[in-house]
Design a protein around this motif. Structure first.
Motif, mmCIF file in Angstrom:
data_model
loop_
_atom_site.group_PDB
_atom_site.id
_atom_site.type_symbol
_atom_site.label_atom_id
_atom_site.label_comp_id
_atom_site.label_asym_id
_atom_site.label_seq_id
_atom_site.Cartn_x
_atom_site.Cartn_y
_atom_site.Cartn_z
ATOM 1 N N ASN A 35 3.581 -5.269 27.162
ATOM 2 C CA ASN A 35 4.365 -4.245 27.841
ATOM 3 C C ASN A 35 5.137 -4.804 29.023
ATOM 4 N N GLN A 36 4.675 -5.926 29.594
ATOM 5 C CA GLN A 36 5.442 -6.594 30.632
ATOM 6 C C GLN A 36 6.672 -7.274 30.041
ATOM 7 N N LEU A 37 6.501 -7.830 28.843
ATOM 8 C CA LEU A 37 7.595 -8.579 28.220
ATOM 9 C C LEU A 37 8.645 -7.657 27.620
ATOM 10 N N TYR A 38 8.207 -6.560 26.989
ATOM 11 C CA TYR A 38 9.127 -5.683 26.266
ATOM 12 C C TYR A 38 9.375 -4.338 26.951
ATOM 13 N N GLY A 39 8.391 -3.847 27.683
ATOM 14 C CA GLY A 39 8.473 -2.479 28.172
ATOM 15 C C GLY A 39 9.180 -2.339 29.499
ATOM 16 N N THR A 40 8.983 -1.189 30.134
ATOM 17 C CA THR A 40 9.650 -0.914 31.392
ATOM 18 C C THR A 40 9.174 -1.821 32.509
ATOM 19 N N GLY A 41 8.014 -2.446 32.311
ATOM 20 C CA GLY A 41 7.504 -3.351 33.333
ATOM 21 C C GLY A 41 7.997 -4.773 33.168
ATOM 22 N N GLU A 72 -3.100 -9.059 40.581
ATOM 23 C CA GLU A 72 -3.132 -7.687 40.094
ATOM 24 C C GLU A 72 -3.256 -7.663 38.583
ATOM 25 N N ARG A 73 -4.112 -6.816 38.072
ATOM 26 C CA ARG A 73 -4.344 -6.730 36.637
ATOM 27 C C ARG A 73 -3.379 -5.734 35.995
ATOM 28 N N PRO A 74 -2.680 -6.146 34.923
ATOM 29 C CA PRO A 74 -1.871 -5.164 34.190
ATOM 30 C C PRO A 74 -2.771 -4.049 33.661
ATOM 31 N N ARG A 75 -2.266 -2.850 33.675
ATOM 32 C CA ARG A 75 -3.071 -1.722 33.216
ATOM 33 C C ARG A 75 -3.235 -1.744 31.714
ATOM 34 N N PHE A 76 -4.354 -1.206 31.264
ATOM 35 C CA PHE A 76 -4.549 -0.984 29.837
ATOM 36 C C PHE A 76 -3.554 0.067 29.352
ATOM 37 N N HIS A 77 -3.365 0.134 28.070
ATOM 38 C CA HIS A 77 -2.499 1.146 27.503
ATOM 39 C C HIS A 77 -3.088 1.616 26.186
ATOM 40 N N ASN A 109 -2.006 5.745 28.987
ATOM 41 C CA ASN A 109 -3.272 6.392 28.696
ATOM 42 C C ASN A 109 -3.973 5.696 27.541
ATOM 43 N N CYS A 110 -5.270 5.577 27.639
ATOM 44 C CA CYS A 110 -6.043 5.029 26.541
ATOM 45 C C CYS A 110 -6.212 6.093 25.464
ATOM 46 N N ASN A 111 -6.727 5.699 24.331
ATOM 47 C CA ASN A 111 -6.855 6.600 23.196
ATOM 48 C C ASN A 111 -8.270 7.161 23.114
ATOM 49 N N LYS A 146 -15.473 9.383 19.090
ATOM 50 C CA LYS A 146 -15.609 10.185 20.308
ATOM 51 C C LYS A 146 -15.684 9.296 21.546
ATOM 52 N N ARG A 147 -14.981 8.170 21.499
ATOM 53 C CA ARG A 147 -14.975 7.268 22.644
ATOM 54 C C ARG A 147 -13.543 7.042 23.114
ATOM 55 N N THR A 148 -13.400 6.612 24.354
ATOM 56 C CA THR A 148 -12.101 6.231 24.887
ATOM 57 C C THR A 148 -11.938 4.729 24.736
ATOM 58 N N ILE A 149 -10.861 4.323 24.069
ATOM 59 C CA ILE A 149 -10.619 2.913 23.799
ATOM 60 C C ILE A 149 -9.256 2.530 24.368
ATOM 61 N N CYS A 150 -9.243 1.454 25.120
ATOM 62 C CA CYS A 150 -8.023 0.958 25.751
ATOM 63 C C CYS A 150 -7.629 -0.366 25.105
#
Length: 382
Positions: A77-83, A92-97, A133-135, A141-145
């Motif tokens: 997301n740093q290479l392709y996305g808005t960041g 600083e740690r890049p955020r999960f997505h 946001n993670c999924n 029934k778990r949150t996965i990033c």
């Protein structure tokens, strides 16, 4: 829980403990050798996969992020996305997505449900942009990033050819160029399971604490361009709490690093060769509990049958459910990464078997799905 100490820390300890200088030098050279990414394939695909894994997971810090080598690679997301143009502060740690695949499948399901309710024919949805946001998956029934990394060689190929934007990709193919990543290129995808507490952490699983929340590293995909069709490998920890479906759908097969070589979910031991490799690299203890689910190097096996490969967390819990993995083939799915001069592209799909020719006007993007994150997003397919 975190990465093993830096190599330098081990040397200091050796000096203090009176270890002879010759032994210390040999120890350092041995660690450096296995922490250098291989430039050629090993005797078997499984050994190659493990050598790539170990080199990417060699420790760089003892007690702070980044802990291992691949965490120094750029996040997609740093290479392709808005960041892409936003420099991160030191340390600083890049955020999960959210998983882009999970986002796309959810968008498709939503569109299909909408079309069905109108009594109209279903259409293929354009990929939904993965947000921060993670999924929260409906299966486990778990949150996965998720985070996905490109090493310096893959990053340089994308950036130097202007492929980190969609207009750049269009110009690239309009000029008659073909997508061909260099042999040292590596991409790595890591799926993290959000834990309900930082107490009683799962054993034999790499865990990191971000803020007040702990995350367990449940699945790793690693691909390498050491061969034309890439080497496709996926790894999971042996822990029934975090990875209860590991090996249960497709089975696991690793004649180089696992004893016994095959498993349907029962724990296995490391082979002496793998144990020695990790010891030489000074990997933290928890990595010894990770296992290679399998490797793909082609669409079909020697008997002409479709090869399959999937991860119970990445393709299973995060992108659908474990049963979808019966039609999971990393190489077959990634071969769908294409683009046409209008900037349109095909969507990922759970498919297996021999590749189908792309539609007229579409150009293959050398199996790289990360290229679909280039902005602006593609127009809808006609």
């Amino acid at each position: 829980m975190k990465g093993a100490p830096r190599l330098a820390f081990g040397l200091v300890f050796a000096v203090m403990s009176g270890t002879p200088l010759g032994v210390r030098v040999a120890w350092a050279e041995e660690a450096l050798a296995v922490c250098t990414p291989p430039t050629t394939v090993a005797a078997t695909p499984q050994e190659t996969a493990w050598r790539l894994f170990v080199a990417a997971t060699c420790p760089v810090n003892a007690d702070k992020y980044p802990y291992v080598t691949w965490q120094n690679w750029i996040e997609q997301n740093q290479l392709y996305g808005t960041g892409a143009t936003q420099a991160l502060a030191a340390g600083e740690r890049p955020r999960f997505h959210m998983s882009p695949l999970a986002a796309m499948l959810r968008a498709q399901a939503k569109m299909h449900a909408h079309e069905k309710s109108k009594g109209a024919a279903s259409e293929t949805a354009a990929p939904e942009v993965a947000n921060q946001n993670c999924n929260s998956d409906t299966w486990s029934k778990r949150t996965i990033c998720e985070e996905a990394r490109l090493n310096a060689d893959a990053q340089h190929y994308v950036a130097s050819n202007g492929l980190n934007t969609r207009p750049g990709q269009i110009a690239f193919i309009t000029a008659g160029n073909s997508f061909v990543f260099p042999p040292p290129a590596v991409e790595l995808k890591a799926d993290w399971i959000q834990l309900t507490s930082c107490n009683n952490l799962p054993q034999g699983v790499h865990v990191e604490k971000i803020g007040s929340v702990c995350y367990a590293l449940g699945g790793i995909h690693l691909i390498s361009k050491l061969i034309d069709k890439w080497i496709w490998a996926t790894f999971e920890p042996q822990n029934t709490t975090t990875n209860s479906q590991r090996c249960k759908v497709l089975g696991c097969n690793d004649p180089w690093g696992s004893s016994p070589a095959t498993s349907s979910g029962a724990p296995t031991k490391q082979t002496p060769a793998l144990a020695a490799l990790m010891q030489q690299a000074k990997l933290a203890p928890e990595w010894s509990n990770y296992r290679l689910d399998g490797v793909q190097t082609d669409f079909l096996d020697a008997k002409g049958q479709p090869t399959r490969l999937g991860n119970s967390i990445i393709e299973g819990d995060n992108a659908g459910n474990p049963q979808a993995m019966t039609r999971s083939s990393c190489i077959s799915c990634h071969n769908l990464s294409t683009i046409n001069p209008q900037g349109q592209e095909l969507n990922p799909a759970f498919i297996i078997g021999a590749p189908q020719p792309p539609p007229a006007g579409y150009v293959l993007r050398d199996f790289a799905w990360s290229l679909t994150l280039a902005l602006p997003q593609p127009p809808a397919n006609p």
